[in-house]
Design an enzyme around this catalytic site. Structure first.
Site, mmCIF file in Angstrom:
data_model
loop_
_atom_site.group_PDB
_atom_site.id
_atom_site.type_symbol
_atom_site.label_atom_id
_atom_site.label_comp_id
_atom_site.label_asym_id
_atom_site.label_seq_id
_atom_site.Cartn_x
_atom_site.Cartn_y
_atom_site.Cartn_z
ATOM 1 N N SER A 133 -27.083 -11.641 10.662
ATOM 2 C CA SER A 133 -28.089 -11.258 9.674
ATOM 3 C C SER A 133 -28.490 -12.504 8.889
ATOM 4 C CB SER A 133 -27.518 -10.214 8.711
ATOM 5 O OG SER A 133 -28.339 -10.168 7.554
ATOM 6 N N HIS A 137 -30.791 -10.375 13.384
ATOM 7 C CA HIS A 137 -30.978 -9.218 12.503
ATOM 8 C C HIS A 137 -31.739 -9.641 11.241
ATOM 9 C CE1 HIS A 137 -29.795 -5.203 10.977
ATOM 10 N NE2 HIS A 137 -29.636 -5.796 9.803
ATOM 11 N N ASP A 152 -33.311 -8.433 7.639
ATOM 12 C CA ASP A 152 -33.216 -7.407 6.593
ATOM 13 C C ASP A 152 -34.429 -7.437 5.682
ATOM 14 O OD1 ASP A 152 -30.641 -6.125 7.066
ATOM 15 O OD2 ASP A 152 -29.791 -8.102 6.653
ATOM 16 N N MET A 160 -36.244 -5.808 2.521
ATOM 17 C CA MET A 160 -35.952 -4.987 1.334
ATOM 18 C C MET A 160 -37.126 -5.000 0.373
ATOM 19 S SD MET A 160 -32.052 -6.134 0.550
ATOM 20 C CE MET A 160 -30.835 -6.316 1.856
ATOM 21 N N HIS A 194 -34.599 -4.530 10.375
ATOM 22 C CA HIS A 194 -34.006 -3.428 9.630
ATOM 23 C C HIS A 194 -34.827 -3.222 8.355
ATOM 24 C CE1 HIS A 194 -30.182 -2.079 7.169
ATOM 25 N NE2 HIS A 194 -31.062 -1.100 7.318
ATOM 26 N N MET A 219 -35.549 -1.694 5.044
ATOM 27 C CA MET A 219 -35.004 -0.949 3.897
ATOM 28 C C MET A 219 -36.152 -0.811 2.902
ATOM 29 S SD MET A 219 -31.332 -2.870 3.796
ATOM 30 C CE MET A 219 -31.920 -4.195 4.844
ATOM 31 N N MET A 256 -24.825 2.266 8.422
ATOM 32 C CA MET A 256 -24.584 1.380 7.281
ATOM 33 C C MET A 256 -23.124 1.517 6.874
ATOM 34 S SD MET A 256 -27.408 -0.144 6.946
ATOM 35 C CE MET A 256 -26.734 -1.201 5.652
ATOM 36 N N PHE A 270 -27.453 -5.545 -0.350
ATOM 37 C CA PHE A 270 -26.895 -6.877 -0.558
ATOM 38 C C PHE A 270 -25.958 -7.272 0.577
ATOM 39 C CE2 PHE A 270 -27.776 -4.840 -4.586
ATOM 40 C CZ PHE A 270 -28.595 -5.784 -5.209
ATOM 41 N N ASP A 279 -23.491 -2.231 10.246
ATOM 42 C CA ASP A 279 -24.145 -3.214 9.383
ATOM 43 C C ASP A 279 -23.542 -3.183 7.986
ATOM 44 O OD1 ASP A 279 -25.871 -4.989 8.228
ATOM 45 O OD2 ASP A 279 -27.664 -3.732 8.396
ATOM 46 N N GLY A 286 -20.395 -5.766 5.743
ATOM 47 C CA GLY A 286 -18.966 -6.018 5.601
ATOM 48 C C GLY A 286 -18.234 -6.236 6.912
ATOM 49 N N GLY A 337 -23.506 -11.066 8.429
ATOM 50 C CA GLY A 337 -24.201 -12.079 7.637
ATOM 51 C C GLY A 337 -23.233 -13.140 7.177
HETATM 52 C C1 DX5 Z 1 -27.214 -4.972 3.805
HETATM 53 C C2 DX5 Z 1 -27.884 -5.563 5.025
HETATM 54 C C3 DX5 Z 1 -26.952 -6.280 5.927
HETATM 55 C C4 DX5 Z 1 -26.325 -7.502 5.329
HETATM 56 C C5 DX5 Z 1 -24.996 -7.714 5.944
HETATM 57 O O1 DX5 Z 1 -28.108 -4.157 3.117
HETATM 58 O O2 DX5 Z 1 -28.510 -4.539 5.785
HETATM 59 O O3 DX5 Z 1 -27.581 -6.602 7.163
HETATM 60 O O4 DX5 Z 1 -27.068 -8.663 5.511
HETATM 61 O O5 DX5 Z 1 -24.371 -8.752 5.288
HETATM 62 P P1 DX5 Z 1 -22.796 -8.959 5.351
HETATM 63 O O6 DX5 Z 1 -22.436 -9.148 6.798
HETATM 64 O O7 DX5 Z 1 -22.577 -10.190 4.542
HETATM 65 O O8 DX5 Z 1 -22.161 -7.737 4.763
HETATM 66 ZN ZN ZN Z 2 -29.252 -4.942 7.907
#
Ligand code: DX5
Ligand code: ZN
Length: 219
Positions: A9, A34, A36, A38, A67, A69, A138, A144, A174, A176, A196
């Site tokens: 990500s 990936h 993101d 937002m 993705h 959001m 998720m 974040f 996706d 953690g 990420g």
């Molecule tokens: C969270 C995102 C993830 C995020 C994952 O809302 O959708 O894709 O970047 O980041 P890490 O791997 O650091 O949790």
């Molecule tokens: Zn994501």
């Protein structure tokens, strides 16, 4: 044994050198990229839009896993498709007409996915299974990077796997994801790992990607 797809990500990348960073994870063995998106409304954070997707598209031939959001998503689907998205996921919670959004993605000639927040039960997507190429589970509350994996999502991964069995649908996790949580997620049935901080936070991207793959397949 499942060999998971690794999708870095870029939310955790250095935004001042985004193109270079995409090229670097591509060269380091990433399977997908990936992205993101937002909107500061569906989730409490802002990232980037289709212009940035278009700008980084030339830096990798790998699948661009977008993705969204954002709510509503429908007015922006064509722009992301045009910008170079290969797979577009919308959130099950982002609007009242999920099936319509998925039909729109397919009509644009793209693969379609649906993302589900930790609070959303799998029954919310039961009616759209035939439209899906991907389910994004998720494993944190979206918004974040760098958050802690929510263990209760493992049961949901198992249930979604059972629900989608026999269909060509990938299950992506996706949030953690690190070597430890990757192993648990793959054991539960995930076959796409988004990461990420576990990749961009490491000095050696190839090693970080291999660590995820290795941990996961030995699960
Ligand atoms: C969270 C995102 C993830 C995020 C994952 O809302 O959708 O894709 O970047 O980041 P890490 O791997 O650091 O949790
Ligand atoms: Zn994501």
């Amino acid at each position: 044994m499942i060999v998971p797809i690794i999708a870095p990500s870029i939310l955790a990348a250095d935004f001042a050198r985004l193109g270079e960073q995409v090229r670097a994870v591509d060269a380091a063995g990433a399977d997908w990229i990936h992205l993101d998106i937002m909107d500061g409304h569906f989730v409490p954070n802002l990232t980037f839009g289709p212009e940035v997707v278009k700008a980084i598209r030339p830096y990798s031939d790998k699948l661009f896993d977008v993705h969204l959001m954002i709510a509503p998503a429908d007015p922006y689907l064509a722009a992301f498709a045009k910008a170079g998205a290969d797979l577009i996921s919308v959130h099950a919670e982002a609007g009242p007409h999920l099936d319509r959004s998925l039909q729109a993605i397919k009509a644009l000639g793209k693969k379609a996915g649906v993302a589900v927040c930790p609070a959303t039960p799998e029954s919310a997507i039961e009616h759209v299974l035939e439209r899906l190429d991907l389910i994004v589970v998720m494993t944190v509350n979206p918004g974040f990077g760098g958050q802690k994996f929510i263990p209760a999502t493992l049961e949901k991964i198992r249930r979604l796997c059972a629900m989608s069995a026999g269909r060509p649908i990938r299950i992506e996790v996706d949030g953690g994801i690190n070597a430890e949580t990757a192993a648990a997620a793959v054991a539960a049935g995930a076959d796409v790992l988004v990461a990420g901080s576990a990749i961009f936070g490491e000095p050696d991207y190839a090693r970080a990607i291999e660590a995820l793959r290795g941990q996961a397949t030995s699960a």
